[in-house]
Design a protein around this motif. Structure first.
Motif, PDB file in Angstrom:
ATOM      1  N   VAL A  80       0.837  -1.210   0.000  1.00 20.50           N
ATOM      2  CA  VAL A  80       0.000   0.000   0.000  1.00 20.50           C
ATOM      3  C   VAL A  80       0.868   1.254   0.000  1.00 20.50           C
ATOM      4  O   VAL A  80       0.643   2.198  -0.772  1.00 20.50           O
ATOM      5  N   LYS A  81       1.876   1.278   0.862  1.00 20.62           N
ATOM      6  CA  LYS A  81       2.768   2.439   0.929  1.00 20.62           C
ATOM      7  C   LYS A  81       3.516   2.649  -0.378  1.00 20.62           C
ATOM      8  O   LYS A  81       3.684   3.776  -0.845  1.00 20.62           O
ATOM      9  N   THR A  82       3.975   1.529  -0.971  1.00 24.55           N
ATOM     10  CA  THR A  82       4.718   1.626  -2.228  1.00 24.55           C
ATOM     11  C   THR A  82       3.853   2.176  -3.348  1.00 24.55           C
ATOM     12  O   THR A  82       4.260   3.075  -4.094  1.00 24.55           O
ATOM     13  N   VAL A  83       2.635   1.656  -3.480  1.00 28.18           N
ATOM     14  CA  VAL A  83       1.735   2.119  -4.533  1.00 28.18           C
ATOM     15  C   VAL A  83       1.369   3.578  -4.329  1.00 28.18           C
ATOM     16  O   VAL A  83       1.344   4.374  -5.275  1.00 28.18           O
ATOM     17  N   ARG A  84       1.095   3.968  -3.097  1.00 26.68           N
ATOM     18  CA  ARG A  84       0.749   5.375  -2.820  1.00 26.68           C
ATOM     19  C   ARG A  84       1.907   6.297  -3.161  1.00 26.68           C
ATOM     20  O   ARG A  84       1.712   7.399  -3.677  1.00 26.68           O
ATOM     21  N   THR A  85       3.133   5.828  -2.840  1.00 26.52           N
ATOM     22  CA  THR A  85       4.305   6.651  -3.154  1.00 26.52           C
ATOM     23  C   THR A  85       4.497   6.773  -4.649  1.00 26.52           C
ATOM     24  O   THR A  85       4.741   7.861  -5.180  1.00 26.52           O
ATOM     25  N   MET A  86       4.367   5.643  -5.367  1.00 26.28           N
ATOM     26  CA  MET A  86       4.626   5.640  -6.806  1.00 26.28           C
ATOM     27  C   MET A  86       3.570   6.408  -7.589  1.00 26.28           C
ATOM     28  O   MET A  86       3.824   6.861  -8.708  1.00 26.28           O
ATOM     29  N   THR A  87       2.372   6.545  -7.038  1.00 19.60           N
ATOM     30  CA  THR A  87       1.302   7.260  -7.733  1.00 19.60           C
ATOM     31  C   THR A  87       0.996   8.595  -7.082  1.00 19.60           C
ATOM     32  O   THR A  87      -0.034   9.208  -7.352  1.00 19.60           O
ATOM     33  N   SER A  88       1.905   9.076  -6.252  1.00 18.27           N
ATOM     34  CA  SER A  88       1.723  10.358  -5.581  1.00 18.27           C
ATOM     35  C   SER A  88       1.845  11.503  -6.584  1.00 18.27           C
ATOM     36  O   SER A  88       2.454  11.370  -7.647  1.00 18.27           O
ATOM     37  N   GLN A  89       1.287  12.642  -6.214  1.00 19.03           N
ATOM     38  CA  GLN A  89       1.400  13.837  -7.051  1.00 19.03           C
ATOM     39  C   GLN A  89       2.802  14.426  -6.989  1.00 19.03           C
ATOM     40  O   GLN A  89       3.222  15.131  -7.912  1.00 19.03           O
ATOM     41  N   THR A  90       3.526  14.170  -5.903  1.00 19.55           N
ATOM     42  CA  THR A  90       4.794  14.877  -5.688  1.00 19.55           C
ATOM     43  C   THR A  90       6.008  13.965  -5.534  1.00 19.55           C
ATOM     44  O   THR A  90       7.129  14.450  -5.479  1.00 19.55           O
ATOM     45  N   GLU A  91       5.815  12.658  -5.442  1.00 16.29           N
ATOM     46  CA  GLU A  91       6.959  11.770  -5.321  1.00 16.29           C
ATOM     47  C   GLU A  91       6.668  10.423  -5.979  1.00 16.29           C
ATOM     48  O   GLU A  91       5.521  10.026  -6.116  1.00 16.29           O
ATOM     49  N   GLY A  92       7.737   9.773  -6.398  1.00 13.55           N
ATOM     50  CA  GLY A  92       7.559   8.482  -7.030  1.00 13.55           C
ATOM     51  C   GLY A  92       8.731   8.106  -7.918  1.00 13.55           C
ATOM     52  O   GLY A  92       9.773   8.758  -7.908  1.00 13.55           O
ATOM     53  N   VAL A  93       8.532   7.037  -8.682  1.00 14.24           N
ATOM     54  CA  VAL A  93       9.577   6.491  -9.549  1.00 14.24           C
ATOM     55  C   VAL A  93       9.097   6.533 -10.993  1.00 14.24           C
ATOM     56  O   VAL A  93       7.944   6.213 -11.282  1.00 14.24           O
ATOM     57  N   ILE A  94       9.983   6.938 -11.892  1.00 14.23           N
ATOM     58  CA  ILE A  94       9.697   6.906 -13.321  1.00 14.23           C
ATOM     59  C   ILE A  94      10.656   5.927 -13.983  1.00 14.23           C
ATOM     60  O   ILE A  94      11.870   6.080 -13.889  1.00 14.23           O
ATOM     61  N   GLU A  95      10.099   4.890 -14.606  1.00 17.24           N
ATOM     62  CA  GLU A  95      10.896   3.892 -15.312  1.00 17.24           C
ATOM     63  C   GLU A  95      11.114   4.387 -16.733  1.00 17.24           C
ATOM     64  O   GLU A  95      10.186   4.441 -17.542  1.00 17.24           O
ATOM     65  N   LEU A  96      12.358   4.749 -17.041  1.00 17.90           N
ATOM     66  CA  LEU A  96      12.679   5.379 -18.311  1.00 17.90           C
ATOM     67  C   LEU A  96      13.621   4.496 -19.125  1.00 17.90           C
ATOM     68  O   LEU A  96      14.636   4.031 -18.607  1.00 17.90           O
ATOM     69  N   ALA A  97      13.283   4.251 -20.383  1.00 17.60           N
ATOM     70  CA  ALA A  97      14.139   3.455 -21.273  1.00 17.60           C
ATOM     71  C   ALA A  97      14.505   4.294 -22.488  1.00 17.60           C
ATOM     72  O   ALA A  97      13.710   5.123 -22.945  1.00 17.60           O
ATOM     73  N   TYR A  98      15.709   4.074 -23.018  1.00 16.13           N
ATOM     74  CA  TYR A  98      16.135   4.859 -24.172  1.00 16.13           C
ATOM     75  C   TYR A  98      17.159   4.090 -24.996  1.00 16.13           C
ATOM     76  O   TYR A  98      17.828   3.182 -24.505  1.00 16.13           O
ATOM     77  N   ILE A  99      17.258   4.467 -26.264  1.00 19.47           N
ATOM     78  CA  ILE A  99      18.219   3.834 -27.157  1.00 19.47           C
ATOM     79  C   ILE A  99      19.625   4.348 -26.857  1.00 19.47           C
ATOM     80  O   ILE A  99      19.806   5.399 -26.261  1.00 19.47           O
ATOM     81  N   TYR A 100      20.619   3.594 -27.311  1.00 16.51           N
ATOM     82  CA  TYR A 100      22.005   3.839 -26.951  1.00 16.51           C
ATOM     83  C   TYR A 100      22.482   5.242 -27.311  1.00 16.51           C
ATOM     84  O   TYR A 100      23.203   5.878 -26.542  1.00 16.51           O
ATOM     85  N   THR A 101      22.070   5.753 -28.475  1.00 13.21           N
ATOM     86  CA  THR A 101      22.601   7.041 -28.940  1.00 13.21           C
ATOM     87  C   THR A 101      22.205   8.196 -28.033  1.00 13.21           C
ATOM     88  O   THR A 101      22.844   9.240 -28.075  1.00 13.21           O
ATOM     89  N   LEU A 102      21.172   8.020 -27.244  1.00 10.89           N
ATOM     90  CA  LEU A 102      20.673   9.125 -26.423  1.00 10.89           C
ATOM     91  C   LEU A 102      21.252   9.125 -25.016  1.00 10.89           C
ATOM     92  O   LEU A 102      20.931  10.003 -24.213  1.00 10.89           O
TER      93      LEU A 102
END
Length: 294
Positions: A79-101
């Motif tokens: 519950v705490k993890t989901v609330r944190t990850m979907t908070s308006q002001t805090e959380g985690v963004i999983e970002l993927a990108y190609i090698y050149t960038l």
């Protein structure tokens, strides 16, 4: 068995008194007694036994409590993890990108976002891959946002152009083409090529260039990662048509413009078209869109 019953069981095991437990749970004592009785009936054993004016756990109640405590702790963490990850002001963004960038665009973009949103407590997790891997990761919910080439036929993915890279000819130092101020594709086609692999987002772009010029390149080697491609060129494995990326300045290669070719490689921000985006992910995506094409 339901979650309320487990909470009631845990509280009664803690205070060892029906009236006190009911007060702390803010329910009636008969409701608590009924819930515990139903739980014992479902398990087929007694969990509590009387001791004076209170109750204590039976042997089987103590055993059951270990599992209930673990389950409730795991649930609370979730519950705490989901609330944190979907908070308006805090959380985690999983970002993927190609090698050149990886050497310029993404670090600068994320750094600018963090500097202009110091009020946010956001943590980025980065993954590098090719376009097909990134798109599959978006479909599988492993990534929130991807930066990659556009892939045809991917209707579930929304592609927004966010940048472009000029395509150039990269040759080893001292190569005959190195002495030209600019070269055309016909000159390039005379030499062995290091090409992108078929699953690279850039392969169709380079293929199209040669097809439009009615030329067939001599493909000597295939590789998907730009830095490694430039490294092979530096070691005289062949020449390559590739984006003018920052790492080229650090390698023993020459970069020559293409004549009569204004080809640029566009790259895109990729998002799941119908996927739910937590507030922070949506905020980052809007920031990238407002920034426009670089």
């Amino acid at each position: 068995m339901n979650l309320n019953q487990l909470h009631y069981f845990s509280k009664l095991a803690e205070v060892e008194h029906y009236t006190k437990a009911a007060e702390e749970l803010k329910i009636s004592q008969p409701s608590l007694s009924h819930a515990i009785g139903s739980l014992e009936k479902e398990l087929g054993t007694r969990l509590f036994e009387k001791q004076g004016r209170g109750v204590v756990l039976t042997k089987y109640g103590k055993l059951f409590k270990e599992y209930v405590d673990n389950a409730l702790h795991s649930l609370e963490t979730g519950v705490k993890t989901v609330r944190t990850m979907t908070s308006q002001t805090e959380g985690v963004i999983e970002l993927a990108y190609i090698y050149t960038l990886g050497s310029g665009f993404v670090p600068q973009l994320v750094g600018d976002f963090l500097r202009t949103h110091e009020e946010l407590k956001v943590h980025f997790r980065f993954t590098v891959g090719n376009t097909s891997e990134i798109i599959q990761g978006l479909k599988d919910d492993r990534f929130d946002i991807g930066f990659c080439s556009m892939a045809e036929g991917e209707n579930a993915i929304l592609f927004t152009p966010v940048g472009r890279e000029k395509l150039v000819v990269v040759t080893p130092k001292g190569h005959p083409l190195s002495y030209e101020s600019a070269v055309d594709l016909r000159q390039v086609a005379e030499y062995p090529q290091i090409f992108y692999t078929p699953n690279s987002g850039l392969r169709p772009v380079v293929n199209r260039m040669f097809e439009q010029a009615k030329l067939k390149p001599k493909i000597a080697y295939e590789i998907e990662e730009d830095g490694s491609m430039a490294g092979l060129v530096a070691q005289n494995f062949g020449i390559a048509v590739m984006p003018q990326i920052p790492v080229l300045r650090q390698l023993d290669v020459d970069v020559t413009p293409l004549r009569n070719q204004n080809q640029k490689r566009y790259f895109y921000m990729a998002e799941g078209r119908t996927k739910y985006q937590p507030p922070l992910v949506k905020r980052f995506a809007e920031y990238v869109k407002k920034r426009g094409i670089e």
